[in-house]
Design an enzyme around this catalytic site. Structure first.
Site, PDB file in Angstrom:
ATOM      1  N   LYS A   1     -14.140 -20.152  31.627  1.00  0.00           N
ATOM      2  CA  LYS A   1     -15.581 -19.931  31.618  1.00  0.00           C
ATOM      3  C   LYS A   1     -16.112 -19.928  30.183  1.00  0.00           C
ATOM      4  CE  LYS A   1     -16.490 -17.457  35.929  1.00  0.00           C
ATOM      5  NZ  LYS A   1     -17.120 -16.246  36.499  1.00  0.00           N
TER       6      LYS A   1
ATOM      7  N   GLY B   1     -21.206 -13.752  31.175  1.00  0.00           N
ATOM      8  CA  GLY B   1     -20.715 -14.588  32.261  1.00  0.00           C
ATOM      9  C   GLY B   1     -19.221 -14.857  32.247  1.00  0.00           C
TER      10      GLY B   1
ATOM     11  N   LYS C   1     -10.568  -1.491  41.207  1.00  0.00           N
ATOM     12  CA  LYS C   1     -11.546  -2.296  41.933  1.00  0.00           C
ATOM     13  C   LYS C   1     -10.881  -3.612  42.293  1.00  0.00           C
ATOM     14  CE  LYS C   1     -14.927  -4.929  40.418  1.00  0.00           C
ATOM     15  NZ  LYS C   1     -16.202  -5.443  39.868  1.00  0.00           N
TER      16      LYS C   1
END
Length: 323
Positions: free
Chosen positions: A227, A221, A67
């Site tokens: 992050k 997330g 992907k």
């Protein structure tokens, strides 16, 4: 070669389908039948975009592919979603490309599926109150997937955008659930049996002292260095499960506690795949706080894309082109 459009992908793959396929993929990873290859994720240097490629192979199926996609933060002004991605599948027998599948919807549904699988195996069976930190595009997938595995009756939610809270509230109402939007994150965490964090935050949003004993947290997330959604002290004090350990400590929620020396490679009870396959315990007591660090792995994307192709062939959707 099959071409599956975004519209066809939405029509073909349900939340329930995705949960089934992703659960099998996690178990195959735990048994050594499937493997994710190293992730490539880079700042593009154009349009403030971040681009990545995730690849892997499931020899059980067999499924081989990748992907590619990322985050384009200015897309909303162009009436496009900020996250854009496509999946390319290959014939494992010959290496020839066999399908190109639009993956915006499928990325959302497989992320919801991963969180729901963790909730199914790690939350208390009587959990009925869901808390969501972050009510952007992914929140609806998270809600619908959670409903597939637990009898949720009430939803607490927080988002920095009042508009997002209102939009998410419409989805909650459509599903016949009680909705409690909050102006403070603490109220969401303090009332939740199941807490899902799904934001692009780069600082802790949930403090250790806010979380009740017995809560399950799906931290969805963090998928890039920097992050963060959870207090590292909360991560260090909880029982930890991952989709893939190396990703968790490098790009996942666990990176901060790991880099601070609060947890080590031995701090994880196991992967969610190992729990599914019966290779390690999940929740042991009703008092445990469990955390699933969902960084997102290639095999999640590949199995839902392969499912879309199979169903397209059965239902006469999608397009076939020669090459």
């Amino acid at each position: 070669m099959w071409i599956i459009s975004e519209e066809d992908a939405r029509a073909l793959v349900s939340v329930e389908n995705a949960i089934t396929e992703v659960e099998k993929a996690f178990a195959a990873m735990a048994r050594g039948e499937a493997r994710n290859y190293p992730v490539v994720r880079e700042v593009v240097g154009y349009q403030d975009a971040v681009f990545g490629v995730k690849t892997g192979c499931d020899t059980r199926a067999p499924i081989l592919g990748l992907k590619a996609g990322g985050y384009w933060p200015h897309n909303l002004a162009k009436s496009l979603t900020n996250h854009q991605s496509s999946t390319l599948l290959f014939d494992p027998e010959t290496g020839r490309a066999s399908a190109l599948v639009s993956a915006n919807y499928l990325t959302g549904v497989r992320t919801g599926a991963a969180s729901a699988i963790a909730t199914k195996y790690l939350s208390r069976p009587d959990s009925s109150v869901l808390g969501i930190i972050g009510t952007g595009a992914q929140s609806a997938y998270q809600l619908r997937a959670t409903l597939a595995v637990r009898p949720i009756r009430k939803v607490y939610a927080w988002d920095p955008s009042p508009e997002n809270l209102v939009t998410f509230g419409r989805t909650v109402a459509e599903l016949g659930l009680e909705y409690a939007p909050q102006t403070e994150r603490q109220a969401v965490a303090a009332n939740a049996d199941i807490l899902i964090t799904v934001t692009p935050s780069q600082q802790a949003l949930v403090e250790k002292s806010w979380v009740r004993v017995g809560t399950h947290i799906s931290a969805m997330g963090a998928d890039t260095k920097g992050k963060q959604e959870l207090d590292p002290a909360l991560v260090a004090s909880a029982t930890l499960f991952v989709d893939e350990a190396q990703q968790a400590i490098t790009i996942g929620e666990c990176q901060h506690a790991y880099n601070a020396g609060l947890i080590t490679d031995q701090s994880f009870r196991g992967s969610i795949g190992e729990v599914i396959a019966g290779l390690c315990d999940g929740r042991r007591t009703a008092q445990e706080i469990t955390i699933f660090d969902g960084t997102g792995v290639a095999l999640q994307d590949l199995v839902v894309a392969a499912l879309a192709v199979r169903l397209a062939a059965e239902r006469g959707l999608g397009s076939r082109v020669g090459y």
